[in-house]
Scaffold this motif. Structure first.
Motif, PDB file in Angstrom:
ATOM      1  N   GLY A   1       0.818  -1.208   0.000  1.00 14.69           N
ATOM      2  CA  GLY A   1       0.000   0.000   0.000  1.00 14.69           C
ATOM      3  C   GLY A   1       0.855   1.262   0.000  1.00 14.69           C
ATOM      4  N   PHE A   2       0.848   2.011  -1.105  1.00 12.26           N
ATOM      5  CA  PHE A   2       1.668   3.214  -1.222  1.00 12.26           C
ATOM      6  C   PHE A   2       0.888   4.334  -1.881  1.00 12.26           C
ATOM      7  N   SER A   3       1.283   5.558  -1.545  1.00 18.36           N
ATOM      8  CA  SER A   3       0.714   6.746  -2.160  1.00 18.36           C
ATOM      9  C   SER A   3       1.862   7.543  -2.780  1.00 18.36           C
TER      10      SER A   3
ATOM     11  N   GLU B   1      -1.736   2.787   4.945  1.00 21.32           N
ATOM     12  CA  GLU B   1      -2.426   1.619   5.517  1.00 21.32           C
ATOM     13  C   GLU B   1      -1.454   0.775   6.338  1.00 21.32           C
ATOM     14  N   LEU B   2      -0.852   1.402   7.348  1.00 24.95           N
ATOM     15  CA  LEU B   2       0.163   0.734   8.163  1.00 24.95           C
ATOM     16  C   LEU B   2      -0.427  -0.200   9.218  1.00 24.95           C
ATOM     17  N   ILE B   3      -1.741  -0.141   9.423  1.00 24.54           N
ATOM     18  CA  ILE B   3      -2.388  -1.089  10.327  1.00 24.54           C
ATOM     19  C   ILE B   3      -3.085  -2.127   9.450  1.00 24.54           C
ATOM     20  N   PRO B   4      -2.553  -3.370   9.414  1.00 23.83           N
ATOM     21  CA  PRO B   4      -3.126  -4.402   8.539  1.00 23.83           C
ATOM     22  C   PRO B   4      -4.583  -4.681   8.887  1.00 23.83           C
ATOM     23  N   LYS B   5      -5.391  -4.914   7.858  1.00 19.50           N
ATOM     24  CA  LYS B   5      -6.830  -5.098   8.015  1.00 19.50           C
ATOM     25  C   LYS B   5      -7.223  -6.513   8.439  1.00 19.50           C
ATOM     26  N   GLY B   6      -6.518  -7.520   7.974  1.00 22.45           N
ATOM     27  CA  GLY B   6      -6.925  -8.889   8.276  1.00 22.45           C
ATOM     28  C   GLY B   6      -7.851  -9.425   7.219  1.00 22.45           C
ATOM     29  N   MET B   7      -8.399 -10.602   7.470  1.00 22.95           N
ATOM     30  CA  MET B   7      -9.201 -11.266   6.438  1.00 22.95           C
ATOM     31  C   MET B   7     -10.671 -11.386   6.800  1.00 22.95           C
ATOM     32  N   PHE B   8     -11.125 -10.786   7.896  1.00 26.83           N
ATOM     33  CA  PHE B   8     -12.511 -10.907   8.302  1.00 26.83           C
ATOM     34  C   PHE B   8     -13.366  -9.839   7.638  1.00 26.83           C
ATOM     35  N   HIS B   9     -14.657 -10.117   7.497  1.00 31.61           N
ATOM     36  CA  HIS B   9     -15.583  -9.206   6.833  1.00 31.61           C
ATOM     37  C   HIS B   9     -16.743  -8.891   7.765  1.00 31.61           C
TER      38      HIS B   9
END
Length: 138
Positions: free
Chosen positions: A17-19, A44-52
């Motif tokens: 993730g880069f801008s 986006e330095l805080i990873p989101k994970g795989m849950f929805h």
């Protein structure tokens, strides 16, 4: 390879993730492709994970550390750049409260923000100035 410091796990993770912060490509596109560069900042330095769902995200309290910006070809995003990811294992998992205060304290102590920055280089040609700064540690 991962390292553990007490309750904190440190591991290099591929980050995508880069801008784009700056580019040498002129607005009219006249910059030759082989000499075109861009400066990229990780986002986006805080990873989101795989849950929805409404509480989507990771069950881990973790954050990736940006150690600076990245220079690359203007045409493509940097891919799989390794960033250091810190996980608070005490507050990670399904049946624990996901408090990030301990992680923030760890980051403030071991990865403090610079007290200031010193300009070490500048380029002002072509209408798009670029400044390079060196961080001054506390």
């Amino acid at each position: 390879e991962k390292q553990t410091v007490g309750r904190f796990k440190l591991k290099w993770q591929a980050h995508a993730g880069f801008s784009r912060m700056w580019t040498s490509v002129s607005p009219d596109g006249s910059t030759p492709a082989q000499s075109a560069l861009s400066v990229w900042s990780p986002v986006e330095l805080i990873p989101k994970g795989m849950f929805h769902g409404p509480k989507r995200g990771s069950n881990a309290v973790k954050q990736r550390i940006s150690l600076g910006h990245y220079i690359g070809p203007a045409a493509g995003l940097p891919m799989e750049v390794p960033l250091l990811e810190i996980t608070d294992e005490k507050h990670s998992g399904l049946f624990v409260k996901h408090h990030a205060s301990g992680l923030h304290l760890f980051l403030d102590v071991y990865f403090p923000h610079p007290v200031r920055f010193r300009r070490v280089w500048q380029h002002s040609g072509g209408g798009r100035p670029l400044y390079v700064w060196d961080p001054v540690p506390p």
